[in-house]
Write an enzyme that holds these catalytic residues in place. Structure first.
Site, PDB file in Angstrom:
ATOM      1  N   TYR A  37      46.392  49.522  41.059  1.00 33.41           N
ATOM      2  CA  TYR A  37      45.009  49.063  40.974  1.00 33.41           C
ATOM      3  C   TYR A  37      44.406  48.862  42.348  1.00 33.41           C
ATOM      4  O   TYR A  37      45.110  48.900  43.360  1.00 33.41           O
ATOM      5  CB  TYR A  37      44.919  47.785  40.130  1.00 33.41           C
ATOM      6  CG  TYR A  37      45.403  46.519  40.812  1.00 33.41           C
ATOM      7  CD1 TYR A  37      46.760  46.286  41.032  1.00 33.41           C
ATOM      8  CD2 TYR A  37      44.506  45.540  41.240  1.00 33.41           C
ATOM      9  CE1 TYR A  37      47.202  45.122  41.645  1.00 33.41           C
ATOM     10  CE2 TYR A  37      44.941  44.374  41.853  1.00 33.41           C
ATOM     11  CZ  TYR A  37      46.291  44.165  42.052  1.00 33.41           C
ATOM     12  OH  TYR A  37      46.711  43.020  42.674  1.00 33.41           O
ATOM     13  N   ARG A  56      43.876  53.737  49.996  1.00 33.69           N
ATOM     14  CA  ARG A  56      45.073  52.986  49.591  1.00 33.69           C
ATOM     15  C   ARG A  56      45.405  53.282  48.129  1.00 33.69           C
ATOM     16  O   ARG A  56      46.594  53.387  47.767  1.00 33.69           O
ATOM     17  CB  ARG A  56      44.883  51.482  49.810  1.00 33.69           C
ATOM     18  CG  ARG A  56      46.146  50.687  49.495  1.00 33.69           C
ATOM     19  CD  ARG A  56      46.033  49.227  49.860  1.00 33.69           C
ATOM     20  NE  ARG A  56      45.049  48.533  49.044  1.00 33.69           N
ATOM     21  CZ  ARG A  56      44.667  47.274  49.220  1.00 33.69           C
ATOM     22  NH1 ARG A  56      45.184  46.561  50.218  1.00 33.69           N
ATOM     23  NH2 ARG A  56      43.769  46.712  48.442  1.00 33.69           N
ATOM     24  N   ARG A 104      56.940  55.293  23.632  1.00 29.98           N
ATOM     25  CA  ARG A 104      57.629  54.405  24.565  1.00 29.98           C
ATOM     26  C   ARG A 104      59.014  54.930  24.925  1.00 29.98           C
ATOM     27  O   ARG A 104      59.901  55.020  24.067  1.00 29.98           O
ATOM     28  CB  ARG A 104      57.753  52.989  23.998  1.00 29.98           C
ATOM     29  CG  ARG A 104      58.367  52.041  25.040  1.00 29.98           C
ATOM     30  CD  ARG A 104      58.605  50.640  24.545  1.00 29.98           C
ATOM     31  NE  ARG A 104      59.113  49.806  25.641  1.00 29.98           N
ATOM     32  CZ  ARG A 104      60.386  49.747  26.011  1.00 29.98           C
ATOM     33  NH1 ARG A 104      61.311  50.434  25.363  1.00 29.98           N
ATOM     34  NH2 ARG A 104      60.746  48.991  27.031  1.00 29.98           N
ATOM     35  N   LEU A 208      51.686  44.045  51.093  1.00 31.05           N
ATOM     36  CA  LEU A 208      50.600  44.979  50.820  1.00 31.05           C
ATOM     37  C   LEU A 208      49.821  45.219  52.122  1.00 31.05           C
ATOM     38  O   LEU A 208      49.511  44.262  52.833  1.00 31.05           O
ATOM     39  CB  LEU A 208      49.656  44.362  49.770  1.00 31.05           C
ATOM     40  CG  LEU A 208      48.546  45.302  49.310  1.00 31.05           C
ATOM     41  CD1 LEU A 208      49.108  46.331  48.324  1.00 31.05           C
ATOM     42  CD2 LEU A 208      47.411  44.528  48.660  1.00 31.05           C
TER      43      LEU A 208
HETATM   44  N1  PDD Z   1      44.617  41.092  46.023  1.00 32.28           N
HETATM   45  N2  PDD Z   1      48.371  40.747  49.451  1.00 32.28           N
HETATM   46  C1  PDD Z   1      48.392  40.713  48.107  1.00 32.28           C
HETATM   47  C2  PDD Z   1      49.690  40.461  47.421  1.00 32.28           C
HETATM   48  C3  PDD Z   1      47.204  40.925  47.384  1.00 32.28           C
HETATM   49  O1  PDD Z   1      47.235  40.900  46.044  1.00 32.28           O
HETATM   50  C4  PDD Z   1      45.984  41.135  48.080  1.00 32.28           C
HETATM   51  C5  PDD Z   1      44.681  41.371  47.378  1.00 32.28           C
HETATM   52  C6  PDD Z   1      46.020  41.142  49.483  1.00 32.28           C
HETATM   53  C7  PDD Z   1      44.782  41.404  50.301  1.00 32.28           C
HETATM   54  O2  PDD Z   1      44.436  42.761  50.281  1.00 32.28           O
HETATM   55  P1  PDD Z   1      42.920  43.242  50.477  1.00 32.28           P
HETATM   56  O3  PDD Z   1      42.461  42.676  51.771  1.00 32.28           O
HETATM   57  O4  PDD Z   1      43.031  44.714  50.509  1.00 32.28           O
HETATM   58  O5  PDD Z   1      42.123  42.702  49.302  1.00 32.28           O
HETATM   59  C8  PDD Z   1      47.225  40.961  50.133  1.00 32.28           C
HETATM   60  C9  PDD Z   1      43.441  41.418  45.246  1.00 32.28           C
HETATM   61  C10 PDD Z   1      42.169  40.848  45.784  1.00 32.28           C
HETATM   62  C11 PDD Z   1      43.703  41.060  43.792  1.00 32.28           C
HETATM   63  O6  PDD Z   1      44.825  41.298  43.377  1.00 32.28           O
HETATM   64  O7  PDD Z   1      42.795  40.600  43.097  1.00 32.28           O
END
Ligand code: PDD
Length: 291
Positions: A37, A56, A104, A208
């Protein structure tokens, strides 16, 4: 919360009312969490860092062998349509791509048609009160798998971390691998050392690759800050001049307390404030998709 939901979603190739949108029970995203996602912010009609989010997404898909159903141009066109159809000036667009629908079985056929689900969420990202007040956080063990660089929809460890956040009555959790912080439950962790270095964990399979992380590092370098990318410990957070976390949905939130102990003097600091302001300035210089 109102029970009337007039949002329009994009589900399996069509724009449909979100209330009526369905996917088959046999979708592998539902059965196995077999999907990835993205979350992109919309601020004053502008899609923020969108092409980097879509790159990404392409990388996450490639890493797990799901064909990317659209080009960057097509993804952007659908996002823009969603903004227009929903009059979405401020909020988020959520994109999910799962491997598709099949009987499945753990193994999958190579010719499945990926399931695409996209919907908007309304939020005033740029007026989050935590930006001013600062956030209280807790630490939790990082229970995730070994490929945290893939933005997987399998989020059980983060769901558990966020439930601990709720039970503790705080705002976010930072996850620990031994003594070292990996990242926030849904954010990237930063500290500013007493020597005025900006510190965040280096990219690897452990975290991430945050898109906001990347933008904030770019701004910090432009401002002449020394940026160091390496793991840091809980003790270093407690000793830091400032701590903060970043994500598309929050921009940059100062941390004022961790596990009940004061961080950064217990008040938002000047470095995170200036990085936040510069980030918003860059956003406002982007062309608007919705006026
Ligand atoms: N989450 N690390 C993790 C584990 C995350 O889930 C997120 C973002 C980030 C920050 O990444 P970015 O700057 O690309 O949003 C770091 C999103 C916002 C979510 O899961 O809703």
């Amino acid at each position: 919360m109102s029970t009337v939901d007039n949002r329009i979603a994009f589900v399996r190739g069509a724009f449909v009312p979100l209330q009526d949108a369905v996917i088959p029970v046999m979708d592998r995203g539902f059965l196995f969490g077999d999907g990835v996602y993205e979350v992109t912010a919309i601020i004053e009609g502008r899609l923020v860092d969108n092409s980097i989010h879509l790159k990404r997404l392409a990388r996450s898909l490639a890493e797990i062998g799901i064909p990317n159903p659209f080009t960057i141009e097509k993804w952007t066109e659908i996002e823009t349509q969603l903004m227009q159809r929903n009059e979405l000036r401020n909020g988020l667009i959520y994109i999910q791509v799962s491997r598709g629908v099949a009987e499945r079985a753990f193994q999958y056929a190579d010719d499945l048609e990926p399931t695409v689900v996209m919907f908007p969420q309304f939020a005033q990202i740029q007026s989050n009160p935590l930006t001013r007040t600062g956030a209280r956080i807790i630490t939790v063990p990082d229970l995730r798998w070994a490929r945290r660089d893939i933005k997987s929809t399998s989020l059980l460890a983060q769901v558990m971390a966020k439930h601990a956040v709720k039970q503790a009555g705080v705002n976010e959790a930072w996850m620990l691998d031994g003594e070292q912080i990996t990242e926030g439950a849904s954010s990237t962790a930063f500290i500013v050392t007493r020597g005025n270095e900006l510190l965040t964990r280096n990219l690897s399979r452990d975290i991430l690759p945050g898109i906001t992380r990347r933008a904030i590092i770019g701004i910090a370098e432009r401002h002449g800050l020394t940026v160091v990318e390496r793991p840091f410990s809980k003790a270093e957070v407690l000793d830091a001049a400032e701590a903060f976390y970043t994500s598309a949905s929050t921009i940059a939130i100062p941390v004022i307390e961790m596990d009940g102990v004061c961080v950064g003097g217990g008040a938002p600091g000047p470095v995170v404030r200036s990085l936040y302001d510069a980030y918003l300035q860059d956003v406002m210089a982007l062309p608007a998709s919705l006026s």
